[in-house]
Design a protein around this motif. Structure first.
Motif, mmCIF file in Angstrom:
data_model
loop_
_atom_site.group_PDB
_atom_site.id
_atom_site.type_symbol
_atom_site.label_atom_id
_atom_site.label_comp_id
_atom_site.label_asym_id
_atom_site.label_seq_id
_atom_site.Cartn_x
_atom_site.Cartn_y
_atom_site.Cartn_z
ATOM 1 N N LYS A 136 1.989 22.311 4.262
ATOM 2 C CA LYS A 136 2.554 21.042 3.799
ATOM 3 C C LYS A 136 3.576 20.541 4.814
ATOM 4 N N VAL A 137 3.558 19.239 5.045
ATOM 5 C CA VAL A 137 4.524 18.613 5.944
ATOM 6 C C VAL A 137 5.170 17.436 5.235
ATOM 7 N N ARG A 138 6.403 17.150 5.641
ATOM 8 C CA ARG A 138 7.093 15.980 5.117
ATOM 9 C C ARG A 138 6.800 14.808 6.044
ATOM 10 N N VAL A 139 6.453 13.670 5.452
ATOM 11 C CA VAL A 139 6.073 12.494 6.226
ATOM 12 C C VAL A 139 6.857 11.294 5.716
ATOM 13 N N VAL A 140 7.343 10.492 6.649
ATOM 14 C CA VAL A 140 8.003 9.242 6.273
ATOM 15 C C VAL A 140 6.921 8.277 5.805
ATOM 16 N N LYS A 141 7.147 7.616 4.676
ATOM 17 C CA LYS A 141 6.133 6.757 4.078
ATOM 18 C C LYS A 141 5.634 5.662 5.016
ATOM 19 N N SER A 142 6.513 5.130 5.837
ATOM 20 C CA SER A 142 6.095 4.016 6.695
ATOM 21 C C SER A 142 5.096 4.438 7.763
ATOM 22 N N THR A 143 4.922 5.750 7.994
ATOM 23 C CA THR A 143 3.946 6.212 8.979
ATOM 24 C C THR A 143 2.554 6.401 8.374
ATOM 25 N N ILE A 144 2.386 6.094 7.108
ATOM 26 C CA ILE A 144 1.065 6.160 6.488
ATOM 27 C C ILE A 144 0.278 4.943 6.964
ATOM 28 N N ALA A 145 -0.855 5.195 7.623
ATOM 29 C CA ALA A 145 -1.648 4.109 8.183
ATOM 30 C C ALA A 145 -2.701 3.605 7.201
ATOM 31 N N GLN A 146 -3.248 4.516 6.379
ATOM 32 C CA GLN A 146 -4.359 4.144 5.519
ATOM 33 C C GLN A 146 -4.442 5.089 4.334
ATOM 34 N N VAL A 147 -4.855 4.564 3.202
ATOM 35 C CA VAL A 147 -5.124 5.389 2.030
ATOM 36 C C VAL A 147 -6.641 5.473 1.906
ATOM 37 N N LEU A 148 -7.172 6.689 2.073
ATOM 38 C CA LEU A 148 -8.627 6.873 2.043
ATOM 39 C C LEU A 148 -9.174 6.920 0.621
ATOM 40 N N ALA A 149 -8.519 7.695 -0.238
ATOM 41 C CA ALA A 149 -8.999 7.853 -1.612
ATOM 42 C C ALA A 149 -7.818 7.821 -2.565
ATOM 43 N N LYS A 150 -7.880 6.892 -3.508
ATOM 44 C CA LYS A 150 -6.819 6.789 -4.511
ATOM 45 C C LYS A 150 -7.202 7.659 -5.709
ATOM 46 N N THR A 151 -6.186 8.238 -6.340
ATOM 47 C CA THR A 151 -6.434 8.979 -7.571
ATOM 48 C C THR A 151 -6.344 8.016 -8.740
ATOM 49 N N ASP A 206 12.028 7.396 -2.150
ATOM 50 C CA ASP A 206 11.511 6.095 -1.745
ATOM 51 C C ASP A 206 11.004 6.065 -0.313
ATOM 52 N N ASN A 207 11.408 7.024 0.498
ATOM 53 C CA ASN A 207 11.101 6.955 1.923
ATOM 54 C C ASN A 207 10.262 8.122 2.438
ATOM 55 N N GLU A 208 9.950 9.096 1.605
ATOM 56 C CA GLU A 208 9.339 10.327 2.108
ATOM 57 C C GLU A 208 8.311 10.884 1.122
ATOM 58 N N VAL A 209 7.232 11.464 1.670
ATOM 59 C CA VAL A 209 6.232 12.156 0.851
ATOM 60 C C VAL A 209 5.940 13.512 1.485
ATOM 61 N N GLU A 210 5.439 14.414 0.675
ATOM 62 C CA GLU A 210 5.006 15.721 1.167
ATOM 63 C C GLU A 210 3.484 15.713 1.175
ATOM 64 N N VAL A 211 2.891 15.963 2.354
ATOM 65 C CA VAL A 211 1.443 15.885 2.527
ATOM 66 C C VAL A 211 0.892 17.278 2.794
ATOM 67 N N GLU A 212 -0.171 17.622 2.069
ATOM 68 C CA GLU A 212 -0.839 18.905 2.278
ATOM 69 C C GLU A 212 -1.996 18.676 3.255
ATOM 70 N N LEU A 213 -1.872 19.249 4.443
ATOM 71 C CA LEU A 213 -2.889 19.082 5.480
ATOM 72 C C LEU A 213 -4.024 20.086 5.324
ATOM 73 N N ALA A 214 -3.684 21.300 4.937
ATOM 74 C CA ALA A 214 -4.659 22.359 4.681
ATOM 75 C C ALA A 214 -4.066 23.214 3.563
ATOM 76 N N MET A 229 0.834 -1.202 0.000
ATOM 77 C CA MET A 229 0.000 0.000 0.000
ATOM 78 C C MET A 229 0.870 1.254 0.000
ATOM 79 N N VAL A 230 1.890 1.266 0.845
ATOM 80 C CA VAL A 230 2.777 2.428 0.947
ATOM 81 C C VAL A 230 3.554 2.625 -0.352
ATOM 82 N N ALA A 231 3.986 1.546 -0.969
ATOM 83 C CA ALA A 231 4.742 1.654 -2.217
ATOM 84 C C ALA A 231 3.871 2.179 -3.362
#
Length: 94
Positions: free
Chosen positions: A73-88, A61-69, A35-37
């Motif tokens: 934007k914050v940088r997040v380590v991929k392994s801390t992603i718990a769930q994908v709510l909506a796929k594009t 490979d290890n990091e994504v930039e997430v827009e919260l509002a 899922m993370v990959a």
């Protein structure tokens, strides 16, 4: 022969533990890694900290930039992603 009889319950307990605990956990870890990959720009995610946001950029490979509002934007380590709510939808190549 008597010694094998003494170790048989221990062997059975280990086998039961393997099939009830270890194997399902390994399967869950593989599913999470897949899922993370597979995350990409535009996916809406939930982090393990409970933050919900949209992926703005996959940095490496290890990091994504997430827009919260908007403009947050914050940088997040991929392994801390718990769930994908909506796929594009994948971009169609012509």
């Amino acid at each position: 022969m008597d010694q094998i009889g003494q170790f048989l319950p221990l062997i059975l307990i280990f086998a039961i533990m393997y099939f009830l605990l270890i194997r399902p956990q390994q399967k869950k870890v593989k599913e999470h890694q897949a899922m993370v990959a597979g995350v990409r720009r535009g996916d809406q995610i939930v982090t393990q900290g409970g933050l919900i946001g949209k992926i703005a950029k996959v940095k490496d490979d290890n990091e994504v930039e997430v827009e919260l509002a908007e403009n947050v934007k914050v940088r997040v380590v991929k392994s801390t992603i718990a769930q994908v709510l909506a796929k594009t939808e994948a971009a169609k190549s012509e």
